[in-house]
Design an enzyme around this catalytic site. Structure first.
Site, PDB file in Angstrom:
ATOM      1  CE  LYS A 102      -3.904  -2.285   2.069  1.00 58.01           C
ATOM      2  NZ  LYS A 102      -3.182  -3.433   2.499  1.00 58.01           N
ATOM      3  NE  ARG A 103       6.482   0.511   1.006  1.00 58.81           N
ATOM      4  CZ  ARG A 103       6.374  -0.097   2.235  1.00 58.81           C
ATOM      5  NH1 ARG A 103       5.627   0.482   3.135  1.00 58.81           N
ATOM      6  NH2 ARG A 103       7.514  -0.665   2.644  1.00 58.81           N
TER       7      ARG A 103
END
Length: 329
Positions: A104-105
């Site tokens: 979930k960068r």
């Protein structure tokens, strides 16, 4: 096209293994759900080695029916076990499956570029989850890797209970009301929930060759290598997303331990039986502890228990798809 696109490789794996399951690899130590004590004893309580041994056991007993695995990076970072993560991704490839890194960068463009390089070039993941609510300048650095055969899965409607605090709110695009407008009254037909706005952006990006690269909008399968996350716990919202995005893969978390069932995921699939992968983590990783399997397998047989849980998940989903007339193999 420089190489086979991620979506095409995923479809090939799904058809080969007759399965749309995605096995999450979320190792835990010393918690209610935990790596067995025997594994810790074997490696001298070295967390990095324990995680590697545990993951290897899970993969060994599930890879024949698992097209794609999803290690969650936080469970490796907290134990200083990034070496185990890299070895896990390499082993997934050795066993002929794909690796989706759940990270979930996102950040501003230059930082996103560094994240993308780390995920795709250093760790060697085939795909990554991305927080799309930063907008295109934070997502674009990841999308540049689509032409190299990588996939990007953006957040749309997540499985957590509080996701509705923002994702379910209604809003109207800035181009419709002007950026300086704080409040306004608009006709309800111009409104959409935020997760729908995000879905429409995902589709727009996936169809724009200037963003994903010329010729990479879709591959031989017809599906885009840019997909989205919709939780199994929200089947009605999944139906709405599927309608908006018929050619984008949906990653469906929340199956099993979070309460999602085979029936809940049906709206995520197209008539061809494709278009989604369904993730389960705890219910497979720690199946040896569950009431369903603990009398059948010892803690030392955690891998075998995981294999049985994965097989049961595959069969339940395939049965539901067959009954709904949505089977691709």
């Amino acid at each position: 096209m420089s190489c086979e696109l991620f979506a095409d490789r995923l479809v090939d794996q799904i058809k080969k293994k007759q399965s749309i399951i995605c096995v999450g690899l979320d190792p835990r130590i010393g918690e209610k759900s935990t790596i067995p004590q025997s594994v810790l004893d074997k490696v001298g309580h070295d967390n990095n080695e324990a995680i590697w041994e545990f993951n290897k056991g899970i993969i060994d007993h599930t890879h024949e029916i698992t097209p794609i695995y999803k290690p969650q990076i936080a469970f490796y970072e907290q134990y200083d076990a990034m070496d185990a993560l890299k070895r896990t991704i390499d082993y997934i490839h050795e066993k002929g499956a794909l690796a989706l890194l759940d990270a979930k960068r996102n950040d501003i463009g230059s930082t996103s570029g560094a994240y993308a390089k780390a995920v795709f070039e250093h760790l060697g993941a085939d795909a990554v989850t991305v927080n799309s609510y930063f907008g295109i300048d934070g997502v674009a650095p990841f999308l540049k890797y689509i032409s190299a055969g990588k996939g990007v899965i953006v957040l749309l409607k997540t499985s957590n209970k509080s996701s509705g605090e923002f994702q379910d709110l209604f809003s109207v695009g800035l181009n419709e009301i002007g950026p300086e407008t704080i409040e306004t009254t608009v006709d309800k037909t111009t409104l959409a929930r935020n997760y729908i706005h995000m879905t429409r952006l995902m589709v727009k990006w996936s169809e724009d060759s200037s963003i994903v690269g010329e010729g990479n909008e879709s591959g031989k399968s017809g599906y885009s290598s840019l997909g989205g996350v919709v939780g199994a716990t929200y089947p009605a919202q999944m139906k709405a997303v599927r309608k908006e995005a018929p050619l984008n893969f949906i990653l469906i978390p929340g199956y099993g331990a979070q309460g999602g069932t085979a029936a809940d995921i049906l709206h995520g699939l197209n008539a061809d039986g494709l278009g989604a992968i369904v993730n389960a983590s705890r219910s497979i990783n720690f199946a040896y502890q569950s009431s369903q399997y603990k009398d059948l397998f010892t803690p030392e047989q955690f891998g075998e228990a995981a294999g049985q849980a994965a097989k049961d998940m595959q069969q339940a989903i395939n049965h539901a798809l067959k009954n709904a007339g949505k089977i691709a193999y």
